[in-house]
Design a protein around this motif. Structure first.
Motif, PDB file in Angstrom:
ATOM      1  N   ASP A 114     -17.397 -21.062 -26.844  1.00  0.00           N
ATOM      2  CA  ASP A 114     -17.608 -22.267 -26.057  1.00  0.00           C
ATOM      3  C   ASP A 114     -16.529 -22.347 -24.989  1.00  0.00           C
ATOM      4  O   ASP A 114     -15.492 -21.680 -25.083  1.00  0.00           O
ATOM      5  N   PHE A 115     -16.752 -23.180 -23.972  1.00  0.00           N
ATOM      6  CA  PHE A 115     -15.734 -23.436 -22.958  1.00  0.00           C
ATOM      7  C   PHE A 115     -15.524 -24.941 -22.760  1.00  0.00           C
ATOM      8  O   PHE A 115     -14.861 -25.357 -21.822  1.00  0.00           O
ATOM      9  N   GLN A 116     -16.103 -25.756 -23.646  1.00  0.00           N
ATOM     10  CA  GLN A 116     -15.864 -27.195 -23.659  1.00  0.00           C
ATOM     11  C   GLN A 116     -15.359 -27.582 -25.040  1.00  0.00           C
ATOM     12  O   GLN A 116     -15.991 -27.283 -26.059  1.00  0.00           O
ATOM     13  N   PHE A 117     -14.210 -28.285 -25.066  1.00  0.00           N
ATOM     14  CA  PHE A 117     -13.561 -28.602 -26.327  1.00  0.00           C
ATOM     15  C   PHE A 117     -13.297 -30.104 -26.409  1.00  0.00           C
ATOM     16  O   PHE A 117     -12.661 -30.682 -25.520  1.00  0.00           O
ATOM     17  N   LEU A 118     -13.805 -30.731 -27.460  1.00  0.00           N
ATOM     18  CA  LEU A 118     -13.696 -32.165 -27.641  1.00  0.00           C
ATOM     19  C   LEU A 118     -12.330 -32.511 -28.228  1.00  0.00           C
ATOM     20  O   LEU A 118     -11.888 -31.900 -29.206  1.00  0.00           O
ATOM     21  N   TYR A 119     -11.689 -33.504 -27.641  1.00  0.00           N
ATOM     22  CA  TYR A 119     -10.315 -33.860 -28.007  1.00  0.00           C
ATOM     23  C   TYR A 119     -10.302 -34.764 -29.233  1.00  0.00           C
ATOM     24  O   TYR A 119     -10.946 -35.799 -29.268  1.00  0.00           O
ATOM     25  N   GLY A 169      -7.122 -35.510 -30.831  1.00  0.00           N
ATOM     26  CA  GLY A 169      -5.771 -36.001 -31.058  1.00  0.00           C
ATOM     27  C   GLY A 169      -4.744 -34.894 -31.235  1.00  0.00           C
ATOM     28  O   GLY A 169      -4.993 -33.721 -30.910  1.00  0.00           O
ATOM     29  N   GLN A 170      -3.572 -35.277 -31.772  1.00  0.00           N
ATOM     30  CA  GLN A 170      -2.453 -34.350 -31.923  1.00  0.00           C
ATOM     31  C   GLN A 170      -1.875 -34.469 -33.328  1.00  0.00           C
ATOM     32  O   GLN A 170      -1.963 -35.509 -33.964  1.00  0.00           O
ATOM     33  N   GLU A 171      -1.296 -33.351 -33.778  1.00  0.00           N
ATOM     34  CA  GLU A 171      -0.681 -33.315 -35.100  1.00  0.00           C
ATOM     35  C   GLU A 171       0.411 -32.266 -35.116  1.00  0.00           C
ATOM     36  O   GLU A 171       0.176 -31.105 -34.782  1.00  0.00           O
ATOM     37  N   ASN A 172       1.614 -32.690 -35.466  1.00  0.00           N
ATOM     38  CA  ASN A 172       2.762 -31.768 -35.552  1.00  0.00           C
ATOM     39  C   ASN A 172       2.936 -30.943 -34.281  1.00  0.00           C
ATOM     40  O   ASN A 172       3.228 -29.738 -34.336  1.00  0.00           O
ATOM     41  N   GLY A 173       2.752 -31.581 -33.147  1.00  0.00           N
ATOM     42  CA  GLY A 173       2.935 -30.901 -31.876  1.00  0.00           C
ATOM     43  C   GLY A 173       1.780 -30.032 -31.445  1.00  0.00           C
ATOM     44  O   GLY A 173       1.869 -29.342 -30.425  1.00  0.00           O
ATOM     45  N   GLU A 174       0.693 -30.005 -32.201  1.00  0.00           N
ATOM     46  CA  GLU A 174      -0.487 -29.224 -31.865  1.00  0.00           C
ATOM     47  C   GLU A 174      -1.582 -30.136 -31.321  1.00  0.00           C
ATOM     48  O   GLU A 174      -1.706 -31.294 -31.740  1.00  0.00           O
ATOM     49  N   ILE A 175      -2.385 -29.610 -30.399  1.00  0.00           N
ATOM     50  CA  ILE A 175      -3.528 -30.356 -29.879  1.00  0.00           C
ATOM     51  C   ILE A 175      -4.753 -29.952 -30.680  1.00  0.00           C
ATOM     52  O   ILE A 175      -5.043 -28.755 -30.829  1.00  0.00           O
ATOM     53  N   ILE A 176      -5.473 -30.930 -31.182  1.00  0.00           N
ATOM     54  CA  ILE A 176      -6.630 -30.662 -32.030  1.00  0.00           C
ATOM     55  C   ILE A 176      -7.914 -30.862 -31.225  1.00  0.00           C
ATOM     56  O   ILE A 176      -8.147 -31.932 -30.659  1.00  0.00           O
ATOM     57  N   PHE A 177      -8.722 -29.813 -31.177  1.00  0.00           N
ATOM     58  CA  PHE A 177     -10.032 -29.868 -30.531  1.00  0.00           C
ATOM     59  C   PHE A 177     -11.114 -29.487 -31.531  1.00  0.00           C
ATOM     60  O   PHE A 177     -10.841 -28.875 -32.561  1.00  0.00           O
ATOM     61  N   LYS A 178     -12.338 -29.833 -31.187  1.00  0.00           N
ATOM     62  CA  LYS A 178     -13.513 -29.266 -31.840  1.00  0.00           C
ATOM     63  C   LYS A 178     -14.437 -28.735 -30.750  1.00  0.00           C
ATOM     64  O   LYS A 178     -14.587 -29.361 -29.694  1.00  0.00           O
ATOM     65  N   THR A 179     -15.031 -27.559 -31.023  1.00  0.00           N
ATOM     66  CA  THR A 179     -15.912 -26.971 -30.014  1.00  0.00           C
ATOM     67  C   THR A 179     -17.164 -27.823 -29.854  1.00  0.00           C
ATOM     68  O   THR A 179     -17.677 -28.390 -30.813  1.00  0.00           O
ATOM     69  N   ASN A 180     -17.632 -27.895 -28.618  1.00  0.00           N
ATOM     70  CA  ASN A 180     -18.761 -28.767 -28.307  1.00  0.00           C
ATOM     71  C   ASN A 180     -20.048 -28.320 -28.990  1.00  0.00           C
ATOM     72  O   ASN A 180     -20.829 -29.146 -29.471  1.00  0.00           O
ATOM     73  N   ARG A 181     -20.285 -27.011 -29.064  1.00  0.00           N
ATOM     74  CA  ARG A 181     -21.561 -26.511 -29.582  1.00  0.00           C
ATOM     75  C   ARG A 181     -21.619 -26.490 -31.104  1.00  0.00           C
ATOM     76  O   ARG A 181     -22.593 -26.919 -31.704  1.00  0.00           O
ATOM     77  N   SER A 182     -20.570 -25.983 -31.722  1.00  0.00           N
ATOM     78  CA  SER A 182     -20.638 -25.750 -33.165  1.00  0.00           C
ATOM     79  C   SER A 182     -19.710 -26.623 -33.992  1.00  0.00           C
ATOM     80  O   SER A 182     -19.743 -26.577 -35.220  1.00  0.00           O
TER      81      SER A 182
END
Length: 446
Positions: free
Chosen positions: A139-144, A146-159
């Motif tokens: 995928d090239f679109q990532f849903l935001y 939030g953040q945890e322990n300095g990491e950015i958390i995304f989920k892929t748009n398609r799957s």
């Protein structure tokens, strides 16, 4: 009676004051509209993307049931551009493109112009036939999220797969090419034994699994070799300069181990937990399970013909790198239109047992006539030299076939295995493996 009225009035006043207080809190909680909350998240994501000095790193496992991980590096700029590099292939150079933080039902990071990340989402770019028209499932679109322990958390748009961006370091950019060097260690050098195993140890009990790896998909399988113990691991593999990361993690006792460190001395990869827990991928000089399949080929058995067909089986995952090297060496000595097309071994035919080397372009076949014997202890079949001929007369051993033919004739014999998979056709697949080198060739039963 007056006191009772006083208490009642006081209670009513307290309830009214409490209701007013709760209403005020609720108003404060929902004082922002959904649009305002999304805009706040958008600003938050924009700011965090720009906050890391050396950008961000993500090991993207698009689907760890069939594919491995691909490391991507991102350096975002306030003008909406991003510099990107990846270890998708040998091209680890840095490329510039555009990105946006977009608003929809949620906030998302979108790479809006083509860059390295898009190689994973192109449907016409696929590693194996099973992924035809699906590509690398990326995928090239990532849903935001939030953040945890300095990491950015995304989920892929398609799957909906979780993907985490961690802060990159300067050496992540300069050493990215080392990931591809590590790939060679995962594949295994010609000088290493052909067979490998995964061994887990929870501090008390050890278990062993056969281990096979496909560099095309960056995917490994490991199945238990112990009678009565049914367990397997199927895992995607991502590369790093110092080893590999696997997904899903290997479960050892109650611990999940995913980061393996490479040891160049013996070619092993080791993941270490606590309390003596380890998982090790290492070499062994013989198959973990040796069967009796070779007996079907011994003298006195019905005719069986095993044929390597270059057009279909050169690229088979069970055709070893060393076997390909020897096949290439033979072809390098021949004209382009007379390449080696088949190696067919006739066991117990009307004319005896022999190997036929067949060529394209009208070049006549060459025949190595043999007898067979067995090493019952090692469970190998031994091919013994008798003579060479060209179909009409005896000839001297062809020099250009010497190294390739020697692998079939090694004194320790050959391991024979009837495989459970198919390649292109419905024919039974047999693999022929040297007991003294990492030569393995894939054949059809013809």
């Amino acid at each position: 009676m007056k006191n009772i009225y006083k208490y009642l009035i006081a209670g009513i006043l307290i309830l009214q004051l409490s209701a007013c207080s709760n209403a005020t809190e609720a108003e404060q909680l929902f004082e922002k509209t959904p649009t305002e909350r999304l805009n706040a998240q958008k600003e938050e994501l924009n700011n965090v993307l720009l906050s890391s000095e050396f950008g961000w790193k993500a090991v993207y496992f698009t689907d760890d049931t069939v594919l491995g991980g691909y490391t991507h590096l991102f350096k975002f700029a306030a003008d909406g551009t991003v510099q990107m590099a990846s270890d998708f292939d040998a091209d680890t150079a840095i490329y510039k493109s555009e990105y946006q933080v977009q608003l929809g039902s949620t906030v998302s990071l979108v790479f809006t112009t083509r860059n390295r990340i898009h190689l994973l989402s192109e449907s016409d770019n696929y590693p194996i036939p099973a992924l035809r028209a699906k590509g690398y499932l990326g995928d090239f679109q990532f849903l935001y999220y939030g953040q945890e322990n300095g990491e950015i958390i995304f989920k892929t748009n398609r799957s909906g797969i979780e993907l985490r961006f961690v802060k990159a370091k300067a050496e992540d950019w300069t050493n990215l090419h080392l990931n591809l060097d590590m790939e060679k260690n995962v594949v295994g050098a010609d000088s290493r034994p052909l067979f490998r195993l995964l061994e887990t140890n929870d501090g008390t009990t050890k278990h062993q699994y056969d281990f096979s790896f496909s560099p095309v998909t960056r995917f490994a399988t490991a199945n238990s070799i112990e009678a009565g113990y049914v367990m397997s691991y199927n895992m995607g593999i991502g590369y790093s300069p110092t080893g590999i990361v696997v997904s899903p993690a290997v479960l050892v006792g109650t611990q999940k181990l995913s980061v393996f460190v490479y040891n160049p001395a013996d070619g092993s990869f080791t993941a270490t937990g606590t309390g003596g827990a380890t998982a090790v991928i290492k070499y062994t000089t013989r198959p973990l399970i040796v069967n009796d399949d070779y007996k079907a080929l011994l003298t006195g058995k019905p005719q069986i013909v095993l044929g390597y067909i270059a057009a279909n089986l050169y690229t088979a995952p069970t055709t070893s790198k060393y076997a390909k090297t020897l096949l290439d060496k033979v072809n390098a000595t021949l004209p382009a239109n007379q390449q080696l097309s088949r190696i067919q071994i006739y066991f117990n035919s009307a004319f005896g047992t022999y190997i036929e080397y067949r060529f394209n372009g009208g070049k006549a076949s060459l025949y190595h006539n043999l007898t067979t014997s067995e090493n019952a202890t090692n469970k190998t079949i031994i091919l013994n030299h008798d003579s060479w001929d060209n179909g009409s007369a005896y000839i001297a051993a062809p020099a250009f076939l010497k190294d390739l033919d020697a692998e079939f004739m090694n004194a320790g014999g050959l391991y024979i295995k009837k495989e459970i998979f198919k390649i292109t056709f419905s024919n039974q697949i047999w693999t022929i493996t040297s007991s003294s080198s990492n030569f393995r060739i894939t054949t059809y039963q013809l």
